[in-house]
Design a protein around this motif. Structure first.
Motif, PDB file in Angstrom:
ATOM      1  N   GLN A   1       0.991   5.336   1.120  1.00 47.97           N
ATOM      2  CA  GLN A   1       0.307   6.315   1.950  1.00 47.97           C
ATOM      3  C   GLN A   1       1.020   7.653   1.831  1.00 47.97           C
ATOM      4  O   GLN A   1       2.201   7.776   2.177  1.00 47.97           O
ATOM      5  CB  GLN A   1       0.260   5.868   3.417  1.00 47.97           C
ATOM      6  CG  GLN A   1      -0.581   6.775   4.297  1.00 47.97           C
ATOM      7  CD  GLN A   1      -0.839   6.208   5.684  1.00 47.97           C
ATOM      8  OE1 GLN A   1      -0.030   5.439   6.211  1.00 47.97           O
ATOM      9  NE2 GLN A   1      -1.971   6.559   6.290  1.00 47.97           N
TER      10      GLN A   1
ATOM     11  N   PHE B   1      -0.098  -4.597   8.990  1.00 41.80           N
ATOM     12  CA  PHE B   1       0.730  -3.624   8.296  1.00 41.80           C
ATOM     13  C   PHE B   1       2.110  -3.523   8.941  1.00 41.80           C
ATOM     14  O   PHE B   1       2.253  -3.588  10.167  1.00 41.80           O
ATOM     15  CB  PHE B   1       0.097  -2.231   8.370  1.00 41.80           C
ATOM     16  CG  PHE B   1      -1.103  -2.038   7.499  1.00 41.80           C
ATOM     17  CD1 PHE B   1      -2.342  -2.548   7.870  1.00 41.80           C
ATOM     18  CD2 PHE B   1      -1.011  -1.329   6.311  1.00 41.80           C
ATOM     19  CE1 PHE B   1      -3.460  -2.353   7.065  1.00 41.80           C
ATOM     20  CE2 PHE B   1      -2.119  -1.124   5.506  1.00 41.80           C
ATOM     21  CZ  PHE B   1      -3.341  -1.638   5.881  1.00 41.80           C
ATOM     22  N   GLY B   2       3.118  -3.327   8.092  1.00 36.86           N
ATOM     23  CA  GLY B   2       4.402  -2.882   8.600  1.00 36.86           C
ATOM     24  C   GLY B   2       4.315  -1.401   8.936  1.00 36.86           C
ATOM     25  O   GLY B   2       3.311  -0.745   8.674  1.00 36.86           O
ATOM     26  N   SER B   3       5.386  -0.878   9.513  1.00 36.45           N
ATOM     27  CA  SER B   3       5.407   0.533   9.906  1.00 36.45           C
ATOM     28  C   SER B   3       5.646   1.465   8.728  1.00 36.45           C
ATOM     29  O   SER B   3       5.483   2.677   8.853  1.00 36.45           O
ATOM     30  CB  SER B   3       6.500   0.775  10.944  1.00 36.45           C
ATOM     31  OG  SER B   3       6.233   0.035  12.116  1.00 36.45           O
TER      32      SER B   3
ATOM     33  N   LEU C   1       3.793   0.860   2.535  1.00 29.07           N
ATOM     34  CA  LEU C   1       3.434  -0.053   3.616  1.00 29.07           C
ATOM     35  C   LEU C   1       3.376  -1.482   3.099  1.00 29.07           C
ATOM     36  O   LEU C   1       2.668  -1.773   2.119  1.00 29.07           O
ATOM     37  CB  LEU C   1       2.061   0.324   4.191  1.00 29.07           C
ATOM     38  CG  LEU C   1       1.952   1.706   4.841  1.00 29.07           C
ATOM     39  CD1 LEU C   1       0.493   2.142   4.940  1.00 29.07           C
ATOM     40  CD2 LEU C   1       2.586   1.700   6.214  1.00 29.07           C
TER      41      LEU C   1
ATOM     42  N   TYR D   1       0.857  -1.173   0.000  1.00 25.55           N
ATOM     43  CA  TYR D   1       0.000   0.000   0.000  1.00 25.55           C
ATOM     44  C   TYR D   1       0.897   1.227   0.000  1.00 25.55           C
ATOM     45  O   TYR D   1       1.999   1.215   0.540  1.00 25.55           O
ATOM     46  CB  TYR D   1      -0.890   0.047   1.252  1.00 25.55           C
ATOM     47  CG  TYR D   1      -2.197  -0.724   1.161  1.00 25.55           C
ATOM     48  CD1 TYR D   1      -2.215  -2.115   1.141  1.00 25.55           C
ATOM     49  CD2 TYR D   1      -3.416  -0.051   1.116  1.00 25.55           C
ATOM     50  CE1 TYR D   1      -3.411  -2.813   1.083  1.00 25.55           C
ATOM     51  CE2 TYR D   1      -4.622  -0.734   1.059  1.00 25.55           C
ATOM     52  CZ  TYR D   1      -4.614  -2.122   1.046  1.00 25.55           C
ATOM     53  OH  TYR D   1      -5.808  -2.807   0.979  1.00 25.55           O
TER      54      TYR D   1
END
Lengths: 111, 115
Positions: free
Chosen positions: A38, A101-103, A87, A36
């Protein structure tokens, strides 16, 4: 240990560069994988799904290595508009619908 | 706009007050999710509805949090007796099973600040 781990960056690259992000996940039962994107203070948006055979969408290529529990994203010919946080996302697909999710890895493409 | 919508977009409240957020999913999406995101972190799952049934809840969803989706359309997330640690972006997402990978589409979020 976090379920999904990413290098937070930031990755500062010039326009036109190729940049690669990596991600590792801890649960070997994970079934679906995504990247993803962002933008600052915006919602996450699906960039691409990641398949075992690897997949490409224009300048973006995603790879999955199940044996090493490792996911990658390659961006070629970086544009200023690629600047964002990327992400890494994992889904267990065992009746649970939650995405993990990862950071995120921050990318800054510079002119 | 046919995307996920959330209201309000921003909420500032004092510690101890109750707040309620609303999410309107994409029309015909029967799955709805709530996530929370703090600065520098990825979204963390809170809860999930299929139609009006709440099927999954994270351990992050303490007893001060409650979510509803009474008619299987919009959803509300209420936080009672807010604490400063509740300050975060609250994201709603929706999906339609059978649409390939059941992609979750996110709304713009409600940014909560607890003073």
């Amino acid at each position: 240990r976090k379920e999904v781990e990413q290098d937070p960056g930031p990755f500062n690259v010039p326009e036109g560069a190729t940049v690669a992000f990596n991600c590792t996940y801890s649960n070997s039962a994970s079934q679906s994988f995504f990247w993803y994107r962002q933008d600052c203070r915006k919602e996450p948006k699906l960039l691409m799904s990641v398949y075992s055979s690897g997949n490409e969408d224009g300048r973006f290529t995603a790879q999955l290595n199940r044996a090493s529990q490792y996911i990658s994203l390659l961006i070629r010919d970086s544009k200023l508009s690629d600047s964002a946080t990327y992400l890494c996302v994992v889904h267990l697909d065992t009746g649970r619908r939650a995405l993990t999710f990862g950071s995120g890895t921050r990318l800054q493409v510079q002119p | 706009d046919t995307g996920v919508s959330q209201d309000p977009r921003h909420k500032i409240t004092k510690r101890g007050q109750n707040v309620t957020f609303r999410c309107d999913p994409i029309s015909e999406h029967n799955r709805l999710y709530w996530y929370r995101q703090t600065l520098g972190q990825g979204p963390e799952f809170l809860t999930y509805f299929q139609n009006e049934a709440q099927l999954e809840k994270s351990r992050l969803l303490s007893d001060r949090f409650s979510a509803e989706r009474p008619k299987g359309s919009f959803s509300t997330l209420e936080i009672q007796r807010t604490e400063q640690g509740d300050s975060a972006m609250y994201l709603c997402a929706s999906s339609l099973p059978g649409s390939g990978t059941d992609t979750q589409y996110f709304g713009p979020g409600t940014r909560l600040t607890v003073l």
